[in-house]
Design an enzyme around this catalytic site. Structure first.
Site, PDB file in Angstrom:
ATOM      1  N   HIS A 354       0.803  -1.228   0.000  1.00 20.30           N
ATOM      2  CA  HIS A 354       0.000   0.000   0.000  1.00 20.30           C
ATOM      3  C   HIS A 354       0.835   1.278   0.000  1.00 20.30           C
ATOM      4  O   HIS A 354       0.478   2.271   0.663  1.00 20.30           O
ATOM      5  CB  HIS A 354      -0.957  -0.008   1.205  1.00 20.30           C
ATOM      6  CG  HIS A 354      -1.717  -1.292   1.352  1.00 20.30           C
ATOM      7  ND1 HIS A 354      -2.923  -1.521   0.729  1.00 20.30           N
ATOM      8  CD2 HIS A 354      -1.409  -2.444   1.993  1.00 20.30           C
ATOM      9  CE1 HIS A 354      -3.336  -2.744   1.012  1.00 20.30           C
ATOM     10  NE2 HIS A 354      -2.424  -3.332   1.770  1.00 20.30           N
ATOM     11  N   CYS A 355       1.975   1.254  -0.698  1.00 16.68           N
ATOM     12  CA  CYS A 355       2.871   2.427  -0.775  1.00 16.68           C
ATOM     13  C   CYS A 355       3.320   2.894   0.609  1.00 16.68           C
ATOM     14  O   CYS A 355       3.559   4.084   0.826  1.00 16.68           O
ATOM     15  CB  CYS A 355       2.223   3.598  -1.512  1.00 16.68           C
ATOM     16  SG  CYS A 355       1.776   3.224  -3.193  1.00 16.68           S
ATOM     17  N   ALA A 356       3.364   1.967   1.562  1.00 13.04           N
ATOM     18  CA  ALA A 356       3.820   2.334   2.911  1.00 13.04           C
ATOM     19  C   ALA A 356       4.894   1.336   3.325  1.00 13.04           C
ATOM     20  O   ALA A 356       4.798   0.698   4.382  1.00 13.04           O
ATOM     21  CB  ALA A 356       2.640   2.326   3.879  1.00 13.04           C
TER      22      ALA A 356
END
Ligand SMILES: Cc1ncc(COP(=O)(O)O)c(C=O)c1O
Length: 398
Positions: A354-356
């Site tokens: 999740h782009c984290a």
């Protein structure tokens, strides 16, 4: 709130015979026909440029852009001149990280679970980067924040509602403490603006960034709010036509904001569609939307939380997680969960990191699956999701 009635405004349901269950709303939401119609109106009736030409078509575009800016301003409780149109939340955050004249040797303070959009720009900025550690509970640790809020912190830049855990930081208190310390505050509002009432004046936040495509608006439109004194001090990320008052062979005089930050022709249909999205959300009411999502999340959580093969990312308590339900199943990769949900039940969820990435890597978790709810989702859809997840557990889990 009548989710069934709301669904009749969304052409996707008709085109898919109501078969698709769309639970990837934290990535992008669907758009109602009111938004699509507003965009089409631009292309059909006045497909010209705004803010430059003086003919009748261009004048209509300029007026529609002003109107959209005013609608967003009144939605957020601020002045239209403090809102800059960008291409997404990422660009809004980058404008500040790259354009504000931060003192050399000073620091930005973020959480340790930022989206890459509020992480990467600071990694490549000239100031130091400090993190507030989040405990295993997933809930923002205010004491830890205060410990890190030293004199060197020129800006606190934090995710308002987290895209993985769904938790929201106590923004008002964070901002007050930062201001007492002489630090600016920017909030990444990508996951809060679509799901709760935001009042920028009450928050007294210095900068605020979000994307319209997570709140029924078109792709490719973001917004940056900043206070007057910040807009004055900050350099634009791009320079060119439309942003300047005058130039000579050696120098340039920028226009006042927001034009200073909006060089080049804009995404006019997208901005006009954004105005229609704001109208739509306003008509339903943000409090109603928040309550509806929380109801769905509570239903899903209550049915899945005691299954020993399922781990809900903390906090388990659904009222702390907005419309986000992030989870793993023992022995199954999150991409496989998403693929099976799509394959057997036409349920669209998100999987992976999740782009984290720092959040997952630091905790030794190899990603997760995420269902995220919005105003058009129903309890029946959630029931099918619960059945599907339970089937996956029975069939594939260790
Ligand atoms: C918390 C958060 N911040 C920033 C972003 C980036 O938004 P965009 O890709 O629209 O720039 C996202 C997107 O998912 C997000 O969830």
């Amino acid at each position: 709130m009548d989710a069934d009635k709301i669904r009749s405004d969304f052409p996707l349901y008709e085109s898919q015979n109501n078969d698709v269950i769309y639970f990837d709303n934290a990535c992008q939401t669907m758009r109602p026909k009111q938004v699509i119609d507003a965009m089409n109106e631009y292309y059909c009736k006045f497909p010209a440029c705004g803010g430059r030409s003086i003919h009748r078509l261009a004048t209509q575009v300029s007026m529609k852009i002003d109107e959209a800016r005013e609608k967003i301003a009144s939605f957020l409780g601020c002045e239209p001149s403090n809102l800059v149109f960008t291409k997404n939340c990422t660009e809004s955050l980058n404008i500040v990280a790259r354009g504000y004249p931060f003192k050399k040797g000073s620091s930005v303070l973020t959480t340790d679970m930022e989206h890459n959009s509020n992480h990467v720009p600071w990694i490549s900025s000239k100031i130091n980067h400090k993190f507030v550690k989040t405990p295993a509970s997933g809930i923002f640790d205010f004491d830890e924040y205060l410990k890190n809020l030293n004199r060197d912190v020129s800006i606190v830049s934090m995710v308002h509602t987290n895209n993985v855990t769904g938790t929201t930081i106590p923004a008002k208190e964070v901002i007050e403490a930062a201001h007492d310390n002489g630090s600016l505050v920017m909030l990444d509002g990508a996951q809060s603006t679509p799901h709760q009432k935001i009042d920028l004046k009450k928050l007294d936040v210095d900068m605020f960034a979000f994307s319209m495509h997570k709140m029924l608006g078109p792709s490719g439109v973001g917004v940056l709010y900043a206070k007057d004194e910040i807009l004055k001090k900050m350099d634009p990320l791009v320079g060119g036509g439309g942003g300047v008052g005058t130039t000579d062979y050696n120098s340039v005089t920028f226009l006042p904001s927001p034009e200073k930050f909006e060089s080049g022709l804009l995404n006019y249909s997208g901005i006009i569609g954004s105005g229609a999205a704001i109208d739509y959300l306003t008509k339903i009411g943000m409090e109603e939307i928040e309550e509806h999502e929380r109801g769905l999340n509570t239903f899903v959580t209550s049915r899945l939380k005691d299954n020993e093969s399922i781990q809900i990312l903390d906090p388990v308590e659904p009222s702390l997680r907005s419309g986000i339900f992030s989870f793993n199943i023992n022995g199954i990769d999150s991409h496989d969960i998403a693929m099976i949900c799509d394959e057997i039940s036409a349920i669209a969820i998100r999987s992976g990191m999740h782009c984290a990435h720092p959040f997952f890597v630091s905790r030794g978790i190899n990603g997760c699956a995420r269902a995220s709810f919005y105003l058009y989702n129903t309890k029946e859809e959630c029931a099918k999701f619960i059945d599907t997840v339970e089937y996956i557990v029975r069939t594939f889990s260790d």
